[in-house]
Design a protein around this motif. Structure first.
Motif, PDB file in Angstrom:
ATOM      1  N   UNK A  77     -10.555   3.869  -2.334  1.00 47.20           N
ATOM      2  CA  UNK A  77     -11.144   4.154  -3.642  1.00 47.20           C
ATOM      3  C   UNK A  77     -10.562   3.192  -4.671  1.00 47.20           C
ATOM      4  N   UNK A  78     -11.369   2.226  -5.104  1.00 45.40           N
ATOM      5  CA  UNK A  78     -10.851   1.177  -5.995  1.00 45.40           C
ATOM      6  C   UNK A  78     -10.475   1.721  -7.369  1.00 45.40           C
ATOM      7  N   UNK A  79     -11.015   2.897  -7.712  1.00 41.03           N
ATOM      8  CA  UNK A  79     -10.691   3.471  -9.020  1.00 41.03           C
ATOM      9  C   UNK A  79      -9.254   3.947  -9.059  1.00 41.03           C
ATOM     10  N   UNK A  80      -8.826   4.574  -7.965  1.00 39.77           N
ATOM     11  CA  UNK A  80      -7.471   5.133  -7.944  1.00 39.77           C
ATOM     12  C   UNK A  80      -6.552   4.352  -7.023  1.00 39.77           C
ATOM     13  N   UNK A  81      -6.862   3.091  -6.796  1.00 45.14           N
ATOM     14  CA  UNK A  81      -6.081   2.270  -5.874  1.00 45.14           C
ATOM     15  C   UNK A  81      -4.662   2.085  -6.405  1.00 45.14           C
ATOM     16  N   UNK A  82      -3.709   2.747  -5.741  1.00 47.50           N
ATOM     17  CA  UNK A  82      -2.313   2.642  -6.173  1.00 47.50           C
ATOM     18  C   UNK A  82      -1.415   3.130  -5.053  1.00 47.50           C
ATOM     19  N   UNK A  83      -0.139   2.800  -5.171  1.00 44.50           N
ATOM     20  CA  UNK A  83       0.846   3.189  -4.171  1.00 44.50           C
ATOM     21  C   UNK A  83       1.907   4.083  -4.807  1.00 44.50           C
ATOM     22  N   UNK A  84       2.672   4.735  -3.969  1.00 48.49           N
ATOM     23  CA  UNK A  84       3.789   5.543  -4.445  1.00 48.49           C
ATOM     24  C   UNK A  84       5.049   5.116  -3.700  1.00 48.49           C
ATOM     25  N   UNK A 108       8.945   6.111  -2.086  1.00 46.38           N
ATOM     26  CA  UNK A 108       9.664   7.215  -1.458  1.00 46.38           C
ATOM     27  C   UNK A 108      10.523   7.935  -2.494  1.00 46.38           C
ATOM     28  N   UNK A 109      10.549   9.255  -2.391  1.00 45.90           N
ATOM     29  CA  UNK A 109      11.298  10.129  -3.305  1.00 45.90           C
ATOM     30  C   UNK A 109      10.718  10.153  -4.713  1.00 45.90           C
ATOM     31  N   UNK A 110       9.512   9.663  -4.890  1.00 43.18           N
ATOM     32  CA  UNK A 110       8.847   9.782  -6.188  1.00 43.18           C
ATOM     33  C   UNK A 110       8.257  11.180  -6.318  1.00 43.18           C
ATOM     34  N   UNK A 111       7.810  11.522  -7.512  1.00 41.81           N
ATOM     35  CA  UNK A 111       7.198  12.828  -7.719  1.00 41.81           C
ATOM     36  C   UNK A 111       5.954  13.011  -6.844  1.00 41.81           C
ATOM     37  N   UNK A 112       5.162  11.935  -6.743  1.00 39.90           N
ATOM     38  CA  UNK A 112       3.969  12.022  -5.895  1.00 39.90           C
ATOM     39  C   UNK A 112       4.356  12.286  -4.447  1.00 39.90           C
ATOM     40  N   UNK A 113       5.403  11.600  -3.973  1.00 36.57           N
ATOM     41  CA  UNK A 113       5.841  11.770  -2.588  1.00 36.57           C
ATOM     42  C   UNK A 113       6.284  13.207  -2.332  1.00 36.57           C
ATOM     43  N   UNK A 114       7.017  13.756  -3.265  1.00 36.42           N
ATOM     44  CA  UNK A 114       7.471  15.147  -3.094  1.00 36.42           C
ATOM     45  C   UNK A 114       6.280  16.115  -3.137  1.00 36.42           C
ATOM     46  N   UNK A 115       5.352  15.891  -4.053  1.00 36.10           N
ATOM     47  CA  UNK A 115       4.157  16.748  -4.108  1.00 36.10           C
ATOM     48  C   UNK A 115       3.323  16.637  -2.835  1.00 36.10           C
ATOM     49  N   UNK A 138       0.299  14.591   9.964  1.00 42.59           N
ATOM     50  CA  UNK A 138       1.372  13.681  10.379  1.00 42.59           C
ATOM     51  C   UNK A 138       0.858  12.248  10.536  1.00 42.59           C
ATOM     52  N   UNK A 139      -0.328  12.146  11.180  1.00 39.96           N
ATOM     53  CA  UNK A 139      -0.844  10.803  11.478  1.00 39.96           C
ATOM     54  C   UNK A 139      -1.213  10.045  10.215  1.00 39.96           C
ATOM     55  N   UNK A 140      -1.700  10.747   9.195  1.00 42.03           N
ATOM     56  CA  UNK A 140      -2.147  10.065   7.992  1.00 42.03           C
ATOM     57  C   UNK A 140      -0.983   9.385   7.276  1.00 42.03           C
ATOM     58  N   UNK A 141       0.196   9.998   7.339  1.00 35.32           N
ATOM     59  CA  UNK A 141       1.381   9.369   6.735  1.00 35.32           C
ATOM     60  C   UNK A 141       1.840   8.163   7.542  1.00 35.32           C
ATOM     61  N   UNK A 142       1.541   8.194   8.827  1.00 40.47           N
ATOM     62  CA  UNK A 142       1.932   7.073   9.690  1.00 40.47           C
ATOM     63  C   UNK A 142       1.040   5.855   9.473  1.00 40.47           C
ATOM     64  N   UNK A 143      -0.263   6.097   9.355  1.00 39.05           N
ATOM     65  CA  UNK A 143      -1.190   4.960   9.246  1.00 39.05           C
ATOM     66  C   UNK A 143      -1.391   4.510   7.801  1.00 39.05           C
ATOM     67  N   UNK A 144      -1.133   5.402   6.851  1.00 39.14           N
ATOM     68  CA  UNK A 144      -1.301   5.055   5.433  1.00 39.14           C
ATOM     69  C   UNK A 144      -0.025   5.388   4.658  1.00 39.14           C
ATOM     70  N   UNK A 145       1.074   4.709   4.927  1.00 37.90           N
ATOM     71  CA  UNK A 145       2.318   5.009   4.218  1.00 37.90           C
ATOM     72  C   UNK A 145       2.267   4.539   2.773  1.00 37.90           C
TER      73      UNK A 145
END
Length: 359
Positions: A44-51, A53-60, A114-121
């Motif tokens: 999704x090019x509108x929300x294209x962004x990364x997070x 490790x240990x960020x608020x998004x990662x914890x959520x 589990x797999x989604x975190x592996x392929x899209x870290x």
């Protein structure tokens, strides 16, 4: 033996046993999750962004995925949850195919988290699809929203025998299933069925995420169906999927559940022409015969009524005629010669009977 070597040998033994335990008794720690049929990270090019490790998004995200993987009270195949505030908010759902058993669904969802975190870290907007379930999460709103910016298709390279007949059957079946799925409730919007396509039988499923309204679901499935000519026209089987809805067909039964009564091929056959002719004859002849019967009944009624009127007139005339035959006593006395014995004929129920000549 030196006593100082005993502790050393024991420590080595403990380490060796621990290593063997990890390798032999807990293979799941190292076993990889099954691969997605298809997945996309930050598409999704509108929300294209990364997070990070240990960020608020990662914890959520960890919190949401953990809940989805362990939400055993849910038995209808749709898991959804959100946590946090934008831009660190996580909106996520997992959806199982509508005919999948509860335990199989939970296993598929658990693998997907589990797999989604592996392929899209470290990516915030992802979409992963298995054969029996799919997972989606984003930091943008996704609930009650038709996500039609993206879809993928898979098709069987083998073609059907009669493309025109097959496409007609496909259109008939998907129109029926689309309406049924869209009218589903907030727990499930899924429909499956079959349709005759000449010598082949067509099997299909359609599904929307249950958070969509009826019109949204119907429109999403219709848009997917309109992609068929560009991707899979004439294929004996195909699957089209976007995050909000999906459809699939094949000439072999791939879903669970009771089959529908097979419909005849969607074409004008000789037998269908004959049936049409019979319907035309029935529609034309039955009213005509009905009118004829009505006319006959009216004629019989009029005839009977005239006959009864004629009989009534005759009875009246007879009565009037009998009254005209009455004579005075003196006239009868002269005609019988004063009731002479020589004119006596006999005796009846009303007395003696005489003969006489009337003037």
């Amino acid at each position: 033996m030196n006593a100082s070597t005993v502790p050393m040998d024991s420590s080595k033994l403990v380490l060796l046993l621990s290593f063997l335990y990890i390798l032999l008794l807990q293979p799941s720690l190292n076993a990889a999750q099954p691969n997605f049929t298809h997945y996309d990270c930050n598409w999704n090019i509108v929300s294209n962004s990364n997070y990070t490790t240990d960020s608020n998004f990662h914890r959520n995200l960890n919190s949401v995925l953990s809940y989805i993987a362990s939400a055993t009270p849910i038995d209808y195949g749709f898991y959804q949850l959100f946590a946090g505030e934008f831009p660190d908010s996580v909106n996520a759902f997992a959806l199982c195919r509508g005919d999948v058993a509860v335990d199989v669904c939970r296993s598929c969802v658990n693998n997907s988290t589990r797999k989604i975190l592996e392929v899209c870290p470290n990516t915030m907007d992802v979409f992963g699809v298995y054969e029996l379930c799919l997972i989606r999460y984003s930091n943008s709103p996704i609930f009650g929203v038709v996500d039609d910016q993206y879809f993928f298709d898979e098709e069987n390279e083998q073609n059907v025998l009669d493309v025109t007949l097959f496409n007609q059957a496909l259109q008939t079946l998907f129109a029926r299933l689309r309406a049924r799925a869209a009218s589903g409730n907030s727990l499930k919007k899924f429909a499956s069925g079959n349709q005759s396509a000449g010598v082949e039988t067509l099997y299909a499923t359609v599904q929307c995420t249950p958070d969509l309204l009826e019109g949204q679901c119907y429109g999403c499935l219709l848009d997917l169906y309109r992609h068929i000519p560009n991707c899979c026209d004439g294929s004996i089987g195909a699957r089209l999927t976007n995050p909000s809805c999906n459809l699939r067909w094949d000439i072999v039964k791939f879903f669970s559940g009771t089959l529908e009564i097979l419909s005849p091929p969607p074409q004008i056959s000789q037998g269908k022409k004959s049936n049409t002719a019979v319907r035309i004859i029935v529609i034309t002849v039955v009213p005509t015969v009905g009118v004829m019967i009505l006319v006959i009944c009216i004629c019989l009624f009029i005839r009977t009524r005239k006959q009864r009127e004629k009989e009534r007139v005759e009875i009246v005339n007879n009565i009037e005629g009998a009254e005209s035959l009455q004579f005075a006593f003196s006239t009868i006395q002269d005609a019988t010669e004063d009731f002479s014995e020589k004119n006596r004929l006999g005796q009846g129920g009303f007395g003696v009977v005489y003969k006489g000549v009337l003037p």
